[in-house]
Design an enzyme around this catalytic site. Structure first.
Site, mmCIF file in Angstrom:
data_model
loop_
_atom_site.group_PDB
_atom_site.id
_atom_site.type_symbol
_atom_site.label_atom_id
_atom_site.label_comp_id
_atom_site.label_asym_id
_atom_site.label_seq_id
_atom_site.Cartn_x
_atom_site.Cartn_y
_atom_site.Cartn_z
ATOM 1 N N GLU A 1 -18.026 9.301 3.987
ATOM 2 C CA GLU A 1 -17.825 10.193 4.776
ATOM 3 C C GLU A 1 -19.183 11.062 4.822
ATOM 4 O OE1 GLU A 1 -14.446 12.574 3.487
ATOM 5 O OE2 GLU A 1 -13.011 10.836 3.391
ATOM 6 N N ARG B 1 -8.220 8.442 -0.986
ATOM 7 C CA ARG B 1 -9.787 8.529 -0.832
ATOM 8 C C ARG B 1 -10.195 7.273 -0.217
ATOM 9 N NH1 ARG B 1 -9.352 13.230 -1.321
ATOM 10 N NH2 ARG B 1 -10.445 14.673 -2.805
ATOM 11 N N HIS C 1 -10.475 13.394 7.438
ATOM 12 C CA HIS C 1 -10.229 14.156 6.214
ATOM 13 C C HIS C 1 -9.550 15.357 6.428
ATOM 14 C CE1 HIS C 1 -11.364 13.940 1.513
ATOM 15 N NE2 HIS C 1 -10.201 14.451 1.781
#
Ligand code: DGY
Length: 321
Positions: A269, A240, A287
């Protein structure tokens, strides 16, 4: 008796939406993209189950909005950092996720980013696409070798172990760090030696982050820790974004204090730090760790199975709490 209500927050590969809608009251998810927060709060009212994904925030407010009917929160993801699991547990709500089915896909992407950064593939490809290639250049795009080098894996869960197994083909020496030491037989099977984090960062040519995001891992790769890495090292993040101090990483890359990076996840993000966009020897992906059709469809089937199992009073395949 009226069918129980569920909320599916977006269209997801593998989720058998029609089958769910034939058994539960499930309004159509938005045609594309995520469900707005207000709509999610409204639709959750009286729901027995929520099938959600990133970046839905499942917190006490959403649980309050759902009310006492809520029995299960099933996420289409392995990471559960956007769910307040402690609060769900306190309220007796089951939380389930989709591990295992995305392990290989995510480990493959980790290795792809490692190789791409080591060999400057993104810059080399841009060079060709932009029509700037004038011929073979003995000085062009000099990367760092991978074979025989030291790989440091931070977070030796299933994905970390899958990265370690992939490194065998490159005869790499493997170090790892994690909350716990693995049993000796597992260390032997993976050919991995435990190091504390600072030692791992100092000794590794490639550092791959595979930890879940939680209070212990938030900001784990801080400015100070980045400073422990070798000038020739590459940092790969498939966990992450919040695990890494993104600004400090961007600076370390810009100042040549590490060789490069392979990054799939970002602090905020979909925003990407502008200096990361400009960084050399850096491979960026949006991602996509679990983004193979097989993995995503398996995630969808599993997320639905988890939801249905709890609503039928059975133990779900992948409980988190
Ligand atoms: C996860 O599963 O947690 C990913 O980040 C999305 O695939």
């Amino acid at each position: 008796m009226e069918a129980r209500a569920i909320v599916v927050t977006r269209r997801l590969p593998g989720v058998p939406f029609d089958a769910l809608a034939s058994r539960f009251r499930a309004g159509d998810p938005p045609p594309d993209g995520t469900m707005a927060r207000e709509e999610l709060l409204r639709r959750a009212r009286g729901a027995s189950g929520i099938l959600c994904t990133l970046p839905d925030r499942v917190d006490g407010d959403l649980m309050n909005a759902a009310g006492s009917a809520l029995e299960v929160i099933s996420i289409f993801a392995v990471g559960v950092n956007n769910i307040d699991v402690a609060e769900a547990t306190r309220r007796g709500i089951r939380v389930c996720n989709t591990p295992d089915v995305l392990t290989d896909a995510t480990a493959d992407l980790g290795f792809a980013l490692l190789l791409a950064a080591a060999r400057k593939l993104p810059e080399a490809e841009r060079h060709i696409r932009e029509g700037r290639w004038t011929g073979w250049d003995p000085w062009g795009f000099l990367g760092v070798p991978v074979a025989g080098k030291t790989l440091g894996i931070v977070g030796m869960g299933k994905i970390g172990a899958a990265v370690a197994r992939r490194s065998r083909g490159f005869s790499m020496r493997v170090l790892y760090n994690g909350r716990r030491r693995l049993p000796p037989a597992t260390e032997a099977e993976l050919g991995a030696a435990f190091r504390d984090l600072d030692a791992l960062l100092a000794e590794s040519d490639f550092v791959v982050l595979c930890v879940p995001l939680n209070p212990e891992t938030r900001g784990l790769i801080s400015r100070e820790r980045l400073a422990r890495m070798r000038r020739t090292a590459v940092l790969v993040n498939i966990s992450r974004g919040e695990v890494v101090a993104e600004e400090a990483l961007a600076e370390a890359l810009a100042e040549g204090r590490i060789f490069g990076a392979g990054i799939d996840v970002y602090e905020k993000e979909p925003r990407v730090h502008p200096a990361l966009l400009a960084a050399k020897s850096t491979a960026l992906s949006p991602h996509i760790g679990s983004a193979t059709r097989d993995a995503r469809e398996a995630m969808g089937r599993l997320a639905a199975e988890n939801l249905v199992a709890v609503l039928e009073g059975r133990e779900p395949p992948c409980p988190v709490n």
